[in-house]
Design an enzyme around this catalytic site. Structure first.
Site, PDB file in Angstrom:
ATOM      1  N   LYS A 121       0.814  -1.221   0.000  1.00 23.82           N
ATOM      2  CA  LYS A 121       0.000   0.000   0.000  1.00 23.82           C
ATOM      3  C   LYS A 121       0.844   1.265   0.000  1.00 23.82           C
ATOM      4  CE  LYS A 121      -4.355  -1.893   1.344  1.00 23.82           C
ATOM      5  NZ  LYS A 121      -5.552  -1.928   2.142  1.00 23.82           N
ATOM      6  N   LYS A 202      -5.827 -11.641  -5.356  1.00 29.85           N
ATOM      7  CA  LYS A 202      -7.011 -11.910  -4.539  1.00 29.85           C
ATOM      8  C   LYS A 202      -8.114 -10.899  -4.818  1.00 29.85           C
ATOM      9  CE  LYS A 202      -6.785  -9.360  -0.246  1.00 29.85           C
ATOM     10  NZ  LYS A 202      -8.086  -8.982   0.260  1.00 29.85           N
ATOM     11  N   LYS A 205     -11.284  -5.197  -2.208  1.00 30.95           N
ATOM     12  CA  LYS A 205     -12.158  -4.027  -2.258  1.00 30.95           C
ATOM     13  C   LYS A 205     -11.563  -2.920  -3.117  1.00 30.95           C
ATOM     14  CE  LYS A 205     -13.826  -3.755   2.305  1.00 30.95           C
ATOM     15  NZ  LYS A 205     -13.387  -3.194   3.565  1.00 30.95           N
TER      16      LYS A 205
HETATM   17  N1  AQP Z   1     -10.380 -12.400  -1.476  1.00 33.22           N
HETATM   18  C1  AQP Z   1     -10.570 -12.791  -0.235  1.00 33.22           C
HETATM   19  N2  AQP Z   1     -10.716 -14.109   0.054  1.00 33.22           N
HETATM   20  C2  AQP Z   1     -10.924 -14.527   1.330  1.00 33.22           C
HETATM   21  N3  AQP Z   1     -10.991 -13.678   2.391  1.00 33.22           N
HETATM   22  C3  AQP Z   1     -10.846 -12.369   2.134  1.00 33.22           C
HETATM   23  N4  AQP Z   1     -10.855 -11.280   2.932  1.00 33.22           N
HETATM   24  C4  AQP Z   1     -10.685 -10.170   2.182  1.00 33.22           C
HETATM   25  N5  AQP Z   1     -10.534 -10.502   0.893  1.00 33.22           N
HETATM   26  C5  AQP Z   1     -10.629 -11.859   0.836  1.00 33.22           C
HETATM   27  C6  AQP Z   1     -11.045 -11.337   4.377  1.00 33.22           C
HETATM   28  O1  AQP Z   1     -12.132 -10.468   4.684  1.00 33.22           O
HETATM   29  C7  AQP Z   1     -11.808  -9.633   5.766  1.00 33.22           C
HETATM   30  C8  AQP Z   1     -11.700  -8.237   5.163  1.00 33.22           C
HETATM   31  O2  AQP Z   1     -11.363  -7.332   6.067  1.00 33.22           O
HETATM   32  P1  AQP Z   1     -11.287  -5.795   5.625  1.00 33.22           P
HETATM   33  O3  AQP Z   1     -12.500  -5.389   4.866  1.00 33.22           O
HETATM   34  O4  AQP Z   1     -10.954  -5.028   6.848  1.00 33.22           O
HETATM   35  O5  AQP Z   1     -10.060  -5.782   4.661  1.00 33.22           O
HETATM   36  P2  AQP Z   1      -9.752  -4.781   3.526  1.00 33.22           P
HETATM   37  O6  AQP Z   1      -8.260  -4.773   3.414  1.00 33.22           O
HETATM   38  O7  AQP Z   1     -10.446  -3.471   3.665  1.00 33.22           O
HETATM   39  O8  AQP Z   1     -10.469  -5.532   2.331  1.00 33.22           O
HETATM   40  P3  AQP Z   1      -9.829  -6.190   1.140  1.00 33.22           P
HETATM   41  O9  AQP Z   1     -10.837  -6.681   0.200  1.00 33.22           O
HETATM   42  O10 AQP Z   1      -8.819  -7.187   1.658  1.00 33.22           O
HETATM   43  O11 AQP Z   1      -9.219  -4.935   0.444  1.00 33.22           O
HETATM   44  P4  AQP Z   1      -7.825  -4.486  -0.069  1.00 33.22           P
HETATM   45  O12 AQP Z   1      -7.264  -5.644  -0.852  1.00 33.22           O
HETATM   46  O13 AQP Z   1      -8.194  -3.332  -0.869  1.00 33.22           O
HETATM   47  O14 AQP Z   1      -6.992  -4.158   1.132  1.00 33.22           O
HETATM   48  C9  AQP Z   1     -10.495 -10.164   6.333  1.00 33.22           C
HETATM   49  O15 AQP Z   1     -10.714 -11.174   7.281  1.00 33.22           O
HETATM   50  C10 AQP Z   1      -9.856 -10.755   5.107  1.00 33.22           C
HETATM   51  O16 AQP Z   1      -8.903 -11.772   5.397  1.00 33.22           O
END
Ligand code: AQP
Length: 338
Positions: A121, A202, A205
């Site tokens: 990030k 993966k 969001k």
């Molecule tokens: N692709 C995934 N497969 C399985 N589990 C996932 N989780 C997230 N993506 C996957 C699990 O969901 C929870 C998300 O927590 P969060 O919303 O606080 O995490 P985040 O970082 O805002 O969401 P993302 O989607 O992971 O976003 P990016 O990649 O943008 O940072 C956690 O338990 C996670 O393991």
């Protein structure tokens, strides 16, 4: 041993950031596990809004407040039962931020710099706030404040739970055996749902907000979800078997397997000789059948603001009743207060 003296059985705690529409990865990796374990464990599920501040340029105060309510409602709509699980918003419990400061003081900077999420990030930005670096310390505070035994999360969070354990162990080493050392609880199936557009990364969001067809949002209209699935990247073959599947096909098969709970043998028999178009159509059908009741319940909850407020007020009160004695014990151990 429990400092707070409030444990009735083993405890789980987990949370999601209120930063936009949740996707199928979060549903399968996190929320389905929460739902399945909420009876056997004493369960606390928070909306981690303090974490959502780590990228301040992306924060719109009104949107953040609205997202926190929406994510709380989505927890319930996805089957988290507020009668047996404790649902609350992190910033309603000031102990998180206070404990985070104390734990930050025992956390070597090197541990934080090696975190994959920080590297990814911060890589894309000219300047980052220190919150992005110290995020895992706040997450450690979130967990140990409730003396959680297990933390149900997806695979991507494994490193964060490991550092939470290390921070708690270091604190215990320096100040006495106070904090519970948490274990990650990672599902056997669906721990890492991959992007539909690119099965090498993966489902996420932030990518979902930028790239159409990457993810399936829990609030996506059925047409949008179906279109994303029908366009999912597969390969040029047509053999549908778990053992021989390319990443894109395996991702679709995994969605089908987790959402239907059907055995692999039965799924392979069902799709034998039928081709990827057929698989995609059936995956879309089960995804939409999963989303419909969630979306209907979500709409009802958003139309009952008083009900949701009541749950979050009660949740914060119960959370504070656990967090306050733990924080007091920590403060005493390090010599804070009179
Ligand atoms: N692709 C995934 N497969 C399985 N589990 C996932 N989780 C997230 N993506 C996957 C699990 O969901 C929870 C998300 O927590 P969060 O919303 O606080 O995490 P985040 O970082 O805002 O969401 P993302 O989607 O992971 O976003 P990016 O990649 O943008 O940072 C956690 O338990 C996670 O393991």
């Amino acid at each position: 041993m429990s400092i707070s003296g409030t444990k009735t059985k083993k405890r789980i705690l987990s949370g999601v950031q209120p930063t936009g529409n949740l996707h199928m990865g979060t549903y399968i990796g996190a929320l389905m596990q929460w739902r399945a374990n909420q009876v056997d464990y004493e369960s606390l599920f928070c909306v981690v809004d303090l974490h959502a501040l780590t990228v301040p340029e992306a924060v719109d105060p009104e949107v953040l407040r609205r997202n926190s309510r929406e994510i709380s409602a989505l927890y319930i709509a996805c089957g988290i039962d507020p009668e047996i699980s404790n649902i609350f918003v992190q910033s309603d419990v000031h102990e998180h931020a206070e404990l985070s400061w104390i734990l930050g003081c025992v956390t070597p900077l090197g541990w934080l710099y090696r975190m994959t999420q920080f590297k990814t990030k911060s890589d894309k930005r000219d300047s980052v706030g220190s919150g992005l670096l110290t995020y895992p310390v706040l997450q450690a505070a979130d967990i140990v404040l409730y003396e959680a035994d297990q933390v149900p999360v997806g695979q991507d969070q494994k490193q964060h739970i490991e550092i939470a354990r290390e921070i708690a162990q270091r604190f215990n080493h320096l100040f006495g055996d106070l904090l519970t050392i948490p274990e990650p609880m990672i599902p056997k199936m669906g721990a890492k749902v991959m992007g539909l557009d690119d099965p090498s990364r993966k489902m996420s969001k932030s990518i979902g907000m930028e790239v159409k067809g990457h993810s399936i949002g829990l609030l996506d209209p059925p047409k949008v979800a179906r279109k994303a699935i029908m366009r999912a990247v597969t390969d040029s073959g047509n053999d549908i078997r778990f053992d021989h599947a390319s990443p894109g096909v395996l991702n679709l098969l995994t969605l089908y397997e987790v959402l239907t709970d059907e055995s692999r043998e039965s799924i392979e028999a069902r799709f034998s000789g039928k081709g990827y178009g057929h698989l995609k159509k059936d995956v879309a059908d089960v995804v939409i059948a999963t989303l419909e009741p969630i979306q209907a319940r979500f709409t009802e909850l958003m139309n009952e603001p008083g009900y949701l407020d009541g749950i979050l007020d009660k949740g914060a009160e119960r959370a504070r009743s656990i967090a306050a004695p733990v924080l007091t014990a920590v403060k005493q151990a390090v010599g804070l207060g009179r």
